[in-house]
Enzyme design. Structure first.
Site, short mmCIF file in Angstrom:
data_model
loop_
_atom_site.label_atom_id
_atom_site.label_comp_id
_atom_site.label_asym_id
_atom_site.label_seq_id
_atom_site.Cartn_x
_atom_site.Cartn_y
_atom_site.Cartn_z
N SER A 14 0.85 -1.19 0.00
CA SER A 14 0.00 0.00 0.00
C SER A 14 0.89 1.24 0.00
O SER A 14 2.10 1.16 0.20
CB SER A 14 -0.95 -0.01 1.20
OG SER A 14 -0.21 -0.10 2.40
N CYS A 15 0.24 2.38 -0.21
CA CYS A 15 0.92 3.67 -0.29
C CYS A 15 1.83 3.85 0.93
O CYS A 15 1.41 3.55 2.04
CB CYS A 15 -0.14 4.77 -0.36
SG CYS A 15 0.55 6.40 -0.69
N PRO A 16 3.07 4.28 0.71
CA PRO A 16 3.69 4.79 -0.52
C PRO A 16 4.56 3.77 -1.24
O PRO A 16 5.29 4.14 -2.13
CB PRO A 16 4.55 5.94 0.00
CG PRO A 16 5.08 5.42 1.31
CD PRO A 16 3.93 4.60 1.89
N ASP A 41 -3.24 -2.34 -4.77
CA ASP A 41 -3.81 -1.21 -4.04
C ASP A 41 -4.59 -0.32 -5.02
O ASP A 41 -4.02 0.25 -5.94
CB ASP A 41 -2.68 -0.42 -3.36
CG ASP A 41 -3.16 0.82 -2.63
OD1 ASP A 41 -4.38 1.00 -2.45
OD2 ASP A 41 -2.29 1.63 -2.25
#
Length: 190
Positions: A14-16, A41
């Site tokens: 997931s981010c980042p 994601d």
């Protein structure tokens, strides 16, 4: 199938992290090459697109295959944006569009990378990436009227020069190219 020079596996991240992995991999690519980022994601689409645009790279598009998002980005080159063309025979996007509407006899050669072509090209255009032009010139007829297009008119300028140097007489560079094309487009994503 869309051709990528490198694939980044960011599935399950997931981010980042998809951006972090993409940035690191992009450093290993040569200018003009295409990277495929595989992610799960859902937010990665907006993140990758924003990152590419903020760093000067070209976001080509995303294909969804089941739960996997495949993002395609082309590493920017200085040549893409300098806008300097040398080939004397030039037509505008609008002039080419008018010729197409009048069903003029012509061949359109798109010299962008195959991934760029897949995400949107002029209907009927033949894909011959600039790096393959010399070895694939035999696929073209020297007596045809040929319009060469790329994203900004720079690669097509080089291609038009190369075709002219090899005996093609009716060659035209299309500017500003696909970055500003408002006519019909086709996609060939698989």
């Amino acid at each position: 199938m869309i051709k990528a020079n490198q694939i980044v596996d960011a599935k399950g991240l997931s981010c980042p992290m998809p951006i972090v992995k993409t940035k690191k991999a992009m450093n290993d690519l040569e200018s003009g090459q295409v990277i495929e980022v595989q992610a799960t994601d859902k937010g990665s689409t907006a993140d990758i697109k924003a990152w590419a645009e903020s760093t000067g790279h070209q976001y080509l598009g995303t294909i969804e295959e089941g739960d996997i998002l495949k993002h395609y980005i082309r590493k920017e080159t200085d040549k893409d944006t300098n806008g300097e063309t040398k080939f004397p025979n030039v037509v505008t996007n609008e002039e080419l569009q008018a010729l197409l509407e009048n069903n003029e006899e012509m061949v359109i050669v798109d010299v962008r990378e195959s991934a760029e072509y897949a995400f949107g090209h002029i209907p009927g255009a033949k894909s011959i990436p600039l790096g393959e032009l010399e070895e694939r010139m035999g696929e073209l007829n020297q007596s045809d009227v040929i319009y060469v297009v790329c994203r900004t008119g720079t690669r097509s300028d080089l291609a038009a020069q190369k075709l002219s140097e090899n005996g093609f007489k009716n060659v035209y560079n299309v500017v500003p190219g696909m970055s500003k094309w408002t006519g019909r487009k086709e996609t060939t994503q698989k």
